[in-house]
Design a protein around this motif. Structure first.
Motif: not given
Ligand code: GLC
Length: 681
Positions: A200, A310, A407, A423
């Motif tokens: 992430d 994302d 996303r 999310d």
């Molecule tokens: C957004 C994404 C999530 C990720 C977060 C931090 O909320 O949808 O999946 O963990 O950002 O990057």
């Protein structure tokens, strides 16, 4: 063929979205059941009380969409409550199944409102806000037929690499390479099967795209190699916003070449996301899109072969202008006795700082053939980000099929990648929502998909994790992902490790089936996940079922999605074989006649129902997909005579796409059996 089944209507000067893969000549004259006013689109349709409405891809509520108002508008909103009208993807396609059977696809890159029996119980009203749009009427004998014709129009779905059918672990807060190693060891040391771990935003240097923190992930190339030797793929996140920082090459190249979206004065549009102030690459500008796509090479050169895109609605936390206005408003009330309505207004202003319409109205694209305000093309921003990556992958590394999912999405993006369902939360209702979105997304071509298993936000429980896993093992994208600050939910952290281990193993035993059904659904433009209503038309009980699915050609699933359950009611729509799996080798088999049953499903079991004269292939499980041994193939089913099964396998990669090899099996049986004799044809 499509010309006879698909009718296209063009009004004004619509923006070309590239949603359709086939160019169809526009039709004259509207079907009698549709009315359109000339200034903006307004499709009105009278439903009978029995009409069922399917589609809309990523959306809240049931499989049958009737009884709510939806807006297709890519929205960064993690609270997927019933009251919401839009989620991260925009999929303006519905299927009407009633006195008439047909589909409507409104190809319009801004908000489309689908009022499906909300304002008036028996009316569908579809509206868009400008006179420039395209819409299609898609005909078909059955809902499945309509879907197939629609899918022919929008083109073949993306094929994810075979390894991405393995289990994948993610969490926002794996800060260092040691954190990642610990997760891998947690799975491997406990004999839990796994194929991928996600990186992430924490892997980056100050949340800058295409950078890796040298301090927290030293010697990244060596690290990726080491992890690959353990048969684990690392999948880093890429965000849409590019951090504004002098000396950061991606920012400077974007700025110097005018690759970023502009504001109304022609300056780079600036807003804040994870890295603080960012610019947004103008993915509607072909040069900018090519440029950004090639940036993935930095990570591909490090051995990376999968990405998730994302924040590409694009999500905006705040803009300078919005923040100033909000601060002024707050200061205006400082020291005053605020009236309650003023207070609500104040609160709305602060809460409305993110993803505001006002900010989107100040953002402009240069498509190469003109300037267009972001508001008019909002829904295709994430689509074009993802397409830019997918196009670049073929140039950067045509010998690999690189995993990609996004996303934000719009119809047509399914040709380039998968999507995850955004999310969600560790809520029981979101297990059901996961199930209900699968068929709706399949209708729109998104076959490589899944929810954040066990829930992204909020704290999970062990019971919820096991029940969600029992559905997750059927999701093509099977990823456990959670948010920073929530309870740890890697499966090895729970008490009943045996149950988690066994269900993970069951997933791997099922991979040959799931992958084959996925590939066949792509090739035939069909849905891998179908509501019972699609397979058992005319059966009023089947048509009303909202919490069971047909998966592929052979099986039905009926997961538990309520806490403290000992089982659940299941509608068996034809004679079926129920197999209660405790593990891939430990199961009991029972025949069911068509009807309603209360089926006991203990917390560590999964029940799969196999259709009569269909088979479920299984192989021995493995620690990762690369170790699955197809010579251990066996079939379970209730066969009288013969049945054929086509197995699809990834046999290589050409031009960035998996090459699929097929094996045809003839399975022979005389009644139900879990080790049927079979031969290759
Ligand atoms: C957004 C994404 C999530 C990720 C977060 C931090 O909320 O949808 O999946 O963990 O950002 O990057």
């Amino acid at each position: 063929m499509t010309d006879k089944k698909i009718f296209k209507y063009i009004y004004g000067k619509p923006f070309e979205t590239d949603a359709a893969a086939e160019n169809i000549t526009a039709s004259e004259g509207l079907p009698p059941f549709v009315s359109v006013s000339e200034d903006f689109l307004h499709i009105a349709y009278d439903m009978t009380s029995n009409d069922k409405i399917y589609g809309l891809g990523e959306a809240v509520r049931g499989i049958n969409k009737r009884g709510w108002i939806y807006e297709t508008y890519c929205s960064d909103d993690p609270m997927h409550t019933e009251t919401k009208r839009s989620l991260y993807g925009a999929h303006p396609f519905i299927v009407i199944d009633g006195k008439e059977v047909f589909g409507i696809f409104v190809d319009y890159p801004d908000r489309v409102i689908f009022d499906i029996g909300y304002t008036s119980v028996n009316k569908i009203n579809i509206t868009v806000g400008s006179p420039d749009y395209v819409f299609y009427i898609i005909k078909g004998e059955t809902p499945m037929d309509v879907v197939k014709n629609f899918r022919k129009l929008i083109g073949k779905s993306y094929i994810a690499p075979f390894w991405s059918f393995g289990f994948q672990q993610s969490r926002w807060s794996y800060y260092t390479s040691d954190d990642v190693k610990n997760v891998i060891n947690g799975y491997r040391d406990n004999d839990f099967s796994i194929d991928a771990v996600y990186l992430d935003i924490d892997y980056m240097e100050a949340f800058k795209d295409f950078t890796v923190s040298e301090e927290r992930f030293p010697d990244f190339v060596e690290f990726v190699k080491l992890v690959r030797e353990k048969n684990i793929h690392l999948v880093p996140i890429i965000d849409a916003g590019v951090k504004i920082e002098d000396g950061y090459d991606v920012y400077e190249e974007g700025r110097d070449n005018d690759y970023f979206c502009k504001d109304e004065s022609g300056n780079d549009f600036i807003a804040a996301v994870w890295p603080g102030k960012v610019c947004f690459p103008d993915f509607l500008n072909p040069k900018a899109a090519d440029w950004f796509g090639m940036k993935y090479k930095t990570l591909i050169d490090c051995g990376i072969d999968g990405f998730w895109n994302d924040m590409n609605e694009p999500a905006i936390f705040y803009s300078e202008k919005g923040l100033e206005e909000a601060i002024d408003k707050v200061l205006e009330y400082k020291g005053k006795n605020i009236g309650i309505y003023d207070f609500f207004g104040l609160k709305d202003t602060v809460l409305g700082l993110s993803n505001s319409f006002k900010d989107y109205s100040s953002m402009y694209h240069n498509t190469g053939s003109g300037i267009v305000c972001h508001n008019k093309v909002h829904n295709i921003y994430g689509y074009n980000m993802t397409r830019s990556a997918s196009d670049a992958f073929k140039k950067i590394s045509p010998e690999k099929n690189i995993l990609m999912f996004s996303r934000a999405s719009y119809i047509g993006m399914h040709r380039y990648s998968g999507i995850w369902m955004g999310d969600n939360q560790s809520w029981w209702s979101h297990i059901k929502l996961n199930l209900q979105m699968l068929p709706s997304l399949n209708m729109c071509g998104f076959l490589y998909t899944g929810a954040d298993m066990v829930g992204f936000g909020d704290n999970c429980t062990e019971e919820l994790a096991l029940r969600w896993l029992a559905l997750g093992i059927f999701n093509p994208l099977m990823r456990n992902h959670s948010a920073l600050g929530t309870r740890d939910q890697e499966f090895y952290r729970f008490e009943n490790r045996n149950a988690f281990r066994n269900l993970l193993k069951l997933r791997y035993a099922l991979v040959p089936y799931l992958y084959s059904e996925y590939i066949k659904s792509i090739e035939k433009d069909e849905m891998m996940f179908r509501p019972l209503a699609f397979d058992y038309r005319g059966d009023r009980f089947a048509e009303a079922v909202e919490d069971q699915l047909i998966v592929g050609e052979s099986i039905m699933i009926a997961p538990v999605y309520e806490s403290n359950s000992i089982g659940r009611m299941v509608y068996v729509p034809e004679d079926m074989l129920g197999v209660s799996f405790r593990s891939e080798r430990d199961y009991t088999i029972k025949s069911y006649r068509k009807g309603h049953y209360f089926i006991e499903i203990p917390i560590d079991e999964v029940v799969i129902f196999i259709k009569k004269n269909k088979v479920l292939p299984l192989v021995d499980s493995a620690d990762c997909t690369a170790h699955l041994d197809y010579s251990t193939l066996r079939f379970i089913g209730d066969i009288e005579g013969k049945c054929n099964y086509t197995m699809c396998r990834e046999s290589g990669v050409s031009d960035g796409r998996s090459i699929i090899a097929k094996e045809n099996y003839e399975v022979v049986g005389t009644g139900h059996c879990d080790d049927l004799s079979f031969g290759k044809e």
